[in-house]
Each structure stands twice: as C-alpha cells, then as structure tokens.
Write a protein that holds these residues in place. Structure first.
Motif, PDB file in Angstrom:
ATOM      1  N   ILE A  60       1.778  -3.265  -2.895  1.00 38.41           N
ATOM      2  CA  ILE A  60       2.226  -3.770  -4.197  1.00 38.41           C
ATOM      3  C   ILE A  60       1.575  -2.976  -5.325  1.00 38.41           C
ATOM      4  CG2 ILE A  60       2.138  -5.763  -5.742  1.00 38.41           C
ATOM      5  CD1 ILE A  60       2.430  -7.559  -3.299  1.00 38.41           C
ATOM      6  N   ALA A  61       0.260  -2.758  -5.208  1.00 36.94           N
ATOM      7  CA  ALA A  61      -0.445  -2.006  -6.248  1.00 36.94           C
ATOM      8  C   ALA A  61       0.051  -0.566  -6.326  1.00 36.94           C
ATOM      9  CB  ALA A  61      -1.947  -2.047  -5.982  1.00 36.94           C
ATOM     10  N   VAL A  62       0.252   0.065  -5.185  1.00 36.89           N
ATOM     11  CA  VAL A  62       0.740   1.441  -5.162  1.00 36.89           C
ATOM     12  C   VAL A  62       2.137   1.523  -5.769  1.00 36.89           C
ATOM     13  CG1 VAL A  62       1.395   3.350  -3.651  1.00 36.89           C
ATOM     14  CG2 VAL A  62      -0.699   2.070  -3.197  1.00 36.89           C
ATOM     15  N   SER A  63       3.000   0.548  -5.441  1.00 35.46           N
ATOM     16  CA  SER A  63       4.364   0.556  -5.977  1.00 35.46           C
ATOM     17  C   SER A  63       4.359   0.403  -7.495  1.00 35.46           C
ATOM     18  CB  SER A  63       5.181  -0.577  -5.336  1.00 35.46           C
ATOM     19  OG  SER A  63       5.250  -0.422  -3.941  1.00 35.46           O
ATOM     20  N   VAL A  64       3.550  -0.490  -7.997  1.00 37.36           N
ATOM     21  CA  VAL A  64       3.493  -0.692  -9.437  1.00 37.36           C
ATOM     22  C   VAL A  64       2.963   0.544 -10.135  1.00 37.36           C
ATOM     23  CG1 VAL A  64       2.395  -2.041 -11.272  1.00 37.36           C
ATOM     24  CG2 VAL A  64       3.313  -3.194  -9.242  1.00 37.36           C
ATOM     25  N   GLN A  65       1.928   1.175  -9.558  1.00 35.99           N
ATOM     26  CA  GLN A  65       1.339   2.352 -10.162  1.00 35.99           C
ATOM     27  C   GLN A  65       2.306   3.523 -10.176  1.00 35.99           C
ATOM     28  OE1 GLN A  65       0.112   5.383  -8.619  1.00 35.99           O
ATOM     29  NE2 GLN A  65      -0.773   6.109 -10.573  1.00 35.99           N
ATOM     30  N   ARG A  66       3.224   3.566  -9.205  1.00 38.65           N
ATOM     31  CA  ARG A  66       4.167   4.679  -9.116  1.00 38.65           C
ATOM     32  C   ARG A  66       5.559   4.303  -9.630  1.00 38.65           C
ATOM     33  NH1 ARG A  66       2.443   6.917  -3.049  1.00 38.65           N
ATOM     34  NH2 ARG A  66       0.231   7.268  -3.587  1.00 38.65           N
ATOM     35  N   SER A  67       5.658   3.193 -10.342  1.00 38.58           N
ATOM     36  CA  SER A  67       6.892   2.769 -10.984  1.00 38.58           C
ATOM     37  C   SER A  67       7.986   2.373  -9.995  1.00 38.58           C
ATOM     38  CB  SER A  67       7.423   3.871 -11.920  1.00 38.58           C
ATOM     39  OG  SER A  67       6.472   4.176 -12.905  1.00 38.58           O
ATOM     40  N   PHE A  68       7.622   1.931  -8.790  1.00 38.35           N
ATOM     41  CA  PHE A  68       8.581   1.418  -7.815  1.00 38.35           C
ATOM     42  C   PHE A  68       8.587  -0.111  -7.922  1.00 38.35           C
ATOM     43  CE2 PHE A  68       7.179   5.344  -5.311  1.00 38.35           C
ATOM     44  CZ  PHE A  68       8.196   6.124  -5.857  1.00 38.35           C
ATOM     45  N   LEU A  69       9.217  -0.616  -8.953  1.00 39.52           N
ATOM     46  CA  LEU A  69       9.129  -2.048  -9.219  1.00 39.52           C
ATOM     47  C   LEU A  69       9.953  -2.881  -8.236  1.00 39.52           C
ATOM     48  CD1 LEU A  69       9.258  -2.048 -13.119  1.00 39.52           C
ATOM     49  CD2 LEU A  69       7.305  -1.851 -11.576  1.00 39.52           C
ATOM     50  N   VAL A  70      11.112  -2.373  -7.820  1.00 41.91           N
ATOM     51  CA  VAL A  70      11.910  -3.116  -6.843  1.00 41.91           C
ATOM     52  C   VAL A  70      11.164  -3.245  -5.527  1.00 41.91           C
ATOM     53  CG1 VAL A  70      14.082  -3.158  -5.555  1.00 41.91           C
ATOM     54  CG2 VAL A  70      14.056  -2.398  -7.945  1.00 41.91           C
ATOM     55  N   ALA A 115       3.095   0.915   4.821  1.00 40.39           N
ATOM     56  CA  ALA A 115       3.925   0.996   3.621  1.00 40.39           C
ATOM     57  C   ALA A 115       3.169   1.633   2.462  1.00 40.39           C
ATOM     58  CB  ALA A 115       4.417  -0.402   3.237  1.00 40.39           C
ATOM     59  N   ALA A 116       1.873   1.285   2.321  1.00 40.21           N
ATOM     60  CA  ALA A 116       1.067   1.867   1.239  1.00 40.21           C
ATOM     61  C   ALA A 116       0.903   3.374   1.412  1.00 40.21           C
ATOM     62  CB  ALA A 116      -0.294   1.175   1.193  1.00 40.21           C
ATOM     63  N   PHE A 117       0.770   3.845   2.660  1.00 45.20           N
ATOM     64  CA  PHE A 117       0.606   5.284   2.900  1.00 45.20           C
ATOM     65  C   PHE A 117       1.920   6.040   2.777  1.00 45.20           C
ATOM     66  CE2 PHE A 117      -3.470   4.159   4.858  1.00 45.20           C
ATOM     67  CZ  PHE A 117      -4.269   5.210   4.420  1.00 45.20           C
ATOM     68  N   LEU A 118       3.027   5.412   3.201  1.00 50.18           N
ATOM     69  CA  LEU A 118       4.295   6.136   3.268  1.00 50.18           C
ATOM     70  C   LEU A 118       5.032   6.195   1.942  1.00 50.18           C
ATOM     71  CD1 LEU A 118       5.645   4.840   6.701  1.00 50.18           C
ATOM     72  CD2 LEU A 118       4.632   7.067   6.208  1.00 50.18           C
ATOM     73  N   LEU A 119       4.705   5.343   1.000  1.00 50.14           N
ATOM     74  CA  LEU A 119       5.392   5.398  -0.289  1.00 50.14           C
ATOM     75  C   LEU A 119       5.189   6.768  -0.935  1.00 50.14           C
ATOM     76  CD1 LEU A 119       4.652   1.880  -1.838  1.00 50.14           C
ATOM     77  CD2 LEU A 119       6.888   2.794  -1.179  1.00 50.14           C
ATOM     78  N   PRO A 120       6.265   7.392  -1.407  1.00 51.60           N
ATOM     79  CA  PRO A 120       6.134   8.732  -1.995  1.00 51.60           C
ATOM     80  C   PRO A 120       5.426   8.665  -3.349  1.00 51.60           C
ATOM     81  CG  PRO A 120       8.356   7.911  -2.298  1.00 51.60           C
ATOM     82  CD  PRO A 120       7.657   6.903  -1.449  1.00 51.60           C
ATOM     83  N   PRO A 121       4.885   9.786  -3.785  1.00 53.07           N
ATOM     84  CA  PRO A 121       4.249   9.802  -5.110  1.00 53.07           C
ATOM     85  C   PRO A 121       5.291   9.674  -6.210  1.00 53.07           C
ATOM     86  CG  PRO A 121       4.325  12.005  -4.207  1.00 53.07           C
ATOM     87  CD  PRO A 121       4.804  11.088  -3.115  1.00 53.07           C
ATOM     88  N   ARG A 122       4.804   9.287  -7.377  1.00 51.53           N
ATOM     89  CA  ARG A 122       5.726   9.181  -8.503  1.00 51.53           C
ATOM     90  C   ARG A 122       6.271  10.551  -8.841  1.00 51.53           C
ATOM     91  NH1 ARG A 122       3.368   6.344 -13.677  1.00 51.53           N
ATOM     92  NH2 ARG A 122       2.046   8.209 -13.623  1.00 51.53           N
ATOM     93  N   GLU A 123       7.552  10.577  -9.170  1.00 49.61           N
ATOM     94  CA  GLU A 123       8.190  11.842  -9.487  1.00 49.61           C
ATOM     95  C   GLU A 123       7.503  12.483 -10.688  1.00 49.61           C
ATOM     96  OE1 GLU A 123      12.291  11.244 -10.056  1.00 49.61           O
ATOM     97  OE2 GLU A 123      12.672  10.538  -8.018  1.00 49.61           O
TER      98      GLU A 123
END
Length: 621
Positions: A412-422, A583-591
C-alpha cells in the motif's frame, strides 16, 4: 437373531438355500425403482435403485453419502447389491465402508471419538471391502425377514488426511457408489388370529403367516400342534418369528425337531400395534409333507398403562416401566403408575457446542444434520477434546492469521508513493477483509465477525485474486485507460468465477496466467522496440524482480502443497506475508517525470512537464 451374508459368496444361510435360489431366479433386469416380477410360491421380487453418488474421504458425518430405501411389507428376503466405479488418473485400491440401519441414518464412528455424556448410541451393521473387490460386482448383503419401512445405507472412504489440498491443484480420483435393493415379498400370507387354530401343510416351499399384536400385550404364545411328517418321526420344522432390524432385532427362531407332536414359543413384551412375521420352513427335505396346526394366544397385562403420549407406548416396554416405577406385579396387582414423557427433537446436541457448527444436510429430499468441529475438537457433538487446542493456542493462531495481513501495508505504501492509487485501494481491500475473515473463521474464544462468515470469505477470496491481477497488469506498463479497463473487467471475471466455484484453483490461476501473457507480450514488444532487455536496469532485476518472483513462487508452493490442518495457522500466515511482500517488490517504479499526486509539478519559471500518453514522450512547455 436375523441372519445375513456379505461379500462375494452371498451366503445362502441368510434365509435358507431355497429362498436365495428363488431370489436369484426371480431377479429382474435393471429397471426403475419399484419394478416387480412375479415368481413361484406366491412370492414377488421387486427392484429398487437410486442415483449413484461420489464418495469422499471421511472427516465428519457430512463426508458420508446417504441412501434411503423403503422396504415393502411382508418382505422375507432383502438383498443389497453394492456397485462402485472409479475415474481419474490417481485412483488407488482404497477400502470402502458401507453401513446399514433400520429406522434412522446409521450412527458411525470411523475416527474412534467419544460420544457426549448421557448419550445412548446404537452402532450400525457395516461391511468393509476393497475397491478392487467391489469392482468385480459381486459384493452383496442379504437380510432375512427385514422389518418393513425405512432403511438407510451410508458409504464413505477411509478417514481423510490432514493435508489441505487446493481444488484442481493435483490429479484426483472419483469413486462413485450405488446400491441396488432387491426385495422378495410374499403376496399370499395367512392371517393367524388369536385362539383360532390354523391348519398348514408344508411341502417344498415355506409357509408364511402373520399375526397382529394388540396393545397392552404382555406375552405371546405361539404353538404348533399335531405336527406330523410323512417320512420321519417328530416335527422337522423351523419357526422364525419377528423382523430383523440390524444390529438388534425382535426375532426368535425355534426348531421343532423333538419327538413330541407339539412345540411352542413364548415372546415377552412383543411390539404393540404391529404385524409379526411368522415363517415356517420344513427341515425334512424336498418332496416331504409336514402337517401341523398353528395357534396363537395373548396374555394381557391385567391393566392398562396410561402414558402421556401414544408415541411412547413399541419405546417403553414392561421391564423399563417396572424399573421406573419399582413395582412388582405379583405384589401390587392393583397398582397404577403414572408416567409422563416429554420428547423433543434437536438437529444437533447443544448446537455442537462452542467449537462446532451444526449444519443441515440434504440427500434426495431427506434432511438431516451433523456437527462440523474446529480447533481440534472431534466427535458427534464436538465434545471429544483429545486433540483439542487450548485457549492460548487458539488466541495465538488468531493473532498470527490476522496480524500477518498487516504486511499489506508495505505494498500500500509503495503504491501510494509511486502514484498507483487503484492498486493501493485493492491492497487495502484485501488486507481489511482477510483480517476480519480470519478473525471470524476462528472457533471458540477467539472469534470476531463483523459480517456473515460467507460474505467475509467471499470478499477475502476476491481480494486475493484481484491483488494478483492488478499487480501483474501494473508490471505490464499499459496505457492508463487500457489498464483501468482491464482492472475492472478482470475483477468482474474473478467475481463471477468465485460464485461458480469458490475453492477452485483456476479462479486465481486463470486470470493470473492471462495477465502474465499480457505482461510478457508488452515486455517482449519493448525489448524489440528498444533493442535491449526490458527492464533495462540490472539493479531492477537483482533487487526487486528476482526477490519478488521468489517470494511468489514459495508462497504458491506453500499454499498448494504444504498446508495441513495442524500447521494451517503458521503456513497460511506465511502465505499472507509472502503474497504481500512479493507485491511490494514487483510493483514497477514510478514512470519518469510522471505527475505526483495530488497535483502536477509546476516550476517557478512557469515551465510545466506534460506527458504524451500516446507516444510515451515527455515535452517541456
């Protein structure tokens, strides 16, 4: 006692060689339930069949398969033919257990558990046979003079293993069981009235009689008088009175082989308000005539017992009433005992207690109940604590299964930090419902349900599938509008498949494989377009992708092949941690140069970075 035969030999001693021969000769071809065929000597054979059912390995009463038959009146011989079939790549030669009982479903105890206190249990008759033996089609059970009415057959496989298998993850074998019932029924029966002699002549076929037992009968005296054989002295006659119910019955057998021309049989406390079957067979051999006169006499109790319910009159017999009232009829001729009986039915004793759940089961219109136990408790009412968990162990298990979901805070924290809100919203949904589902799934002391159990379970399964779906699609780096469309469509498909089969492995693996194909296709397209490996950074592979893939692989292995009933609390908690961590490791970096939420990046010099979604280019205006 009733005589029966089981196995391939189908012993003829169940009702004599003659009856078994008649049954085999009169056996009709397979037909619908209730088909009949006329045979010799006033006998009719009837065939009853039910639809086959798939057997299960035994863990509780709901694992059994119940079959309900109705035996016609005046049946003198009953034969069950037991059929079994197998299908699947992993079939083994297992032992199949079949139970039989009259009047109610069989009381079985394959696990050897203890019954609740003050419980009277009557074991059922059962046979065990290997699958290889039953496949030959010669396994049968014969019962002579069965009681008319409801008979129940229950079948199951050996006790199940503790391993928790995901449906569809390993090859399985389907064992299908079907019993057929053949009934040999008498259509010419002589009525034996009290104190009225009835003359009979025996040749090669038995003589069938029946007598009605009135209420308040204390004793029945059945006597054969003037018994004479044409070739041998004495009375070569065997008399069978009563019906077989297995394992107990009200049946008496008398052999009148003495030299006296009369013999009698006394039955104490016969069942009131019922017809008693009487079968008279000649022991002198074929083509030998035996002549006799049958006579029946009743002895009343001297006075009537007044009970609170007429239903309690076939269940409270004279010896039981004597025990309750402590009266002697020789000393207190005029005494009267007033007995009040209260009867009530409950589906499960004490509602299965705090460590069980009372579940209603249905088999072809017949409704019954059973207890499904938790936390190591066992038995018919979940009262056997020989393998039960302590309260401390239950609380520890609940804390492991619920608190392990806090690992989803990382993605959740990684998604928010990388703008993956959905994606962050989906992870939060999964964490919330998984936590409260496992809090509700616990038995006894450590349990908390904010919604119904079924709703929480469905939401937990949906969250797991949706989390995996959005993670893989996020790694594919699709265009925003296309990614959002796939997010919605994939979640709807997962919701539909869970409604059809909630525990099927393809509910999760199917959408995940489809998402993986999309991701692999996009990665290969970028590799060809850029003429270099994608992702391009070796740090991305070493520090993120490989750890994430490894955690996902280990988690899937644990989930599909290592979980058992005993280690579930630990292995499933590890599954939570590995799923969220991967999931935290596999999420791609923010564009690069992507806008950060909640507003676009603006510089003091009035320059603004804008993104062209079509060409994945960035321009400065």
């Amino acid at each position: 006692m009733g005589r029966l035969g089981a196995g391939g030999t189908a012993r003829a001693a169940a009702a004599g060689p003659l009856l078994l021969l008649l049954l085999l000769l009169a056996r009709p071809p397979p037909a619908a339930a209730g088909d009949s065929k006329k045979s010799e000597a006033g006998l009719v054979s009837e065939h009853f069949s039910q639809a086959p059912q798939k057997l299960s390995f035994y863990s509780w009463y709901g694992s059994t398969r119940l079959f309900h038959f109705r035996v016609p009146p005046d049946t003198v011989l009953l034969r069950w033919l037991l059929h079994v079939s197998q299908s699947g790549p992993s079939c083994t030669d297992v032992e199949i257990t079949v139970h039989f009982r009259y009047g109610a479903p069989p009381v079985i105890n394959p696990l050897g558990t203890s019954f609740p206190d003050n419980t009277l249990s009557q074991a059922s008759f059962h046979i065990r046979a290997l699958l290889s033996t039953m496949l030959l089609g010669n396994t049968s059970v014969n019962i002579s003079h069965p009681a008319p009415g409801d008979w129940f057959v229950v079948a199951h496989l050996p006790p199940s293993s503790q391993k928790i298998e995901v449906k569809g993850s390993v090859p399985t074998c389907a064992y299908t069981f079907q019993p057929d019932m053949l009934a040999l029924r008498v259509v010419e029966v002589s009525i034996l009235e009290p104190d009225v002699p009835l003359s009979q002549t025996l040749l090669s076929h038995p003589s069938y009689l029946k007598i009605f037992v009135p209420e308040y009968t204390q004793e029945l005296r059945l006597e054969l008088q003037g018994c004479v054989s044409s070739v041998s002295p004495g009375c070569p006659v065997r008399l069978t009175v009563g019906a077989s119910t297995l394992p107990r019955n009200f049946q008496k057998v008398l052999s009148c082989t003495g030299l006296t021309p009369a013999c009698h049989l006394l039955l104490s406390s016969p069942p009131w308000g019922r017809w008693l079957q009487v079968t008279v067979e000649s022991l002198a051999g074929p083509h030998v005539s035996v002549v006799f006169t049958a006579k029946a006499a009743f002895t009343d109790r001297g006075h009537k017992w007044h009970l609170g319910s007429s239903l309690c009159e076939c269940c409270l017999s004279l010896p039981r009433l004597q025990h309750l009232t402590q009266l002697h009829h020789r000393d207190c001729e005029q005494a009267k005992a007033h007995v009040e009986t209260i009867l009530y039915l409950v589906p499960c004793l004490n509602d299965c207690g705090p460590y069980g759940q009372c579940l209603l089961l249905r088999r072809y219109g017949y409704l019954y109940a059973g207890c499904s136990c938790k936390a190591g408790w066992r038995g018919w009412s979940c009262t056997d604590n020989s393998t039960a968990q302590t309260v401390a162990q239950q609380k520890a298990a609940a804390l492991l299964l619920t608190l392990s979901n806090l690992m989803f805070l990382a993605p959740i924290a990684v998604s928010v930090q990388r703008s993956f809100l959905v994606e962050a919203s989906v992870y939060f949904y999964t964490m919330f419902f998984s936590t409260f589902y496992h809090a509700c799934d616990q038995p006894g002391e450590a349990v908390l349900c904010i919604l119904s159990y079924d709703t929480l379970q469905y939401c937990d399964f949906l969250g797991s599938g949706a989390s995996t779906w959005v993670t893989i699609l996020c790694m594919a780096r699709l265009k925003t509008i296309l990614k959002q469309i796939l997010f919605v469509l994939g979640t709807l498909v997962i919701a539909m498949s869970l409604q059809m089969d909630r525990r099927g492995i393809w509910n999760l693996m199917g959408p995940c494989l489809f998402a993986f194909v999309i991701m692999a296709s996009m990665w290969m397209y970028r590799c060809g377009h850029r003429r270099q490996c994608y992702p391009t950074s070796w740090q991305r592979w070493v520090f993120y992708l490989l750890p994430g893939i490894s955690m996902a692989a280990v988690g899937i292995t644990i989930y599909t092949s290592m979980m058992t009933s005993e280690n579930y609390y630990y292995t499933h908690s590890i599954w939570h941690i590995l799923l969220a961590g991967s999931a935290a490791f596999l999420l791609p970096p923010r564009e690069e140069q992507a806008e950060s939420w909640p507003c676009l990046q603006k510089f003091p010099c009035q320059y603004q970075i804008c993104r062209n979604d079509r060409d994945e280019l960035y321009t400065v205006t």
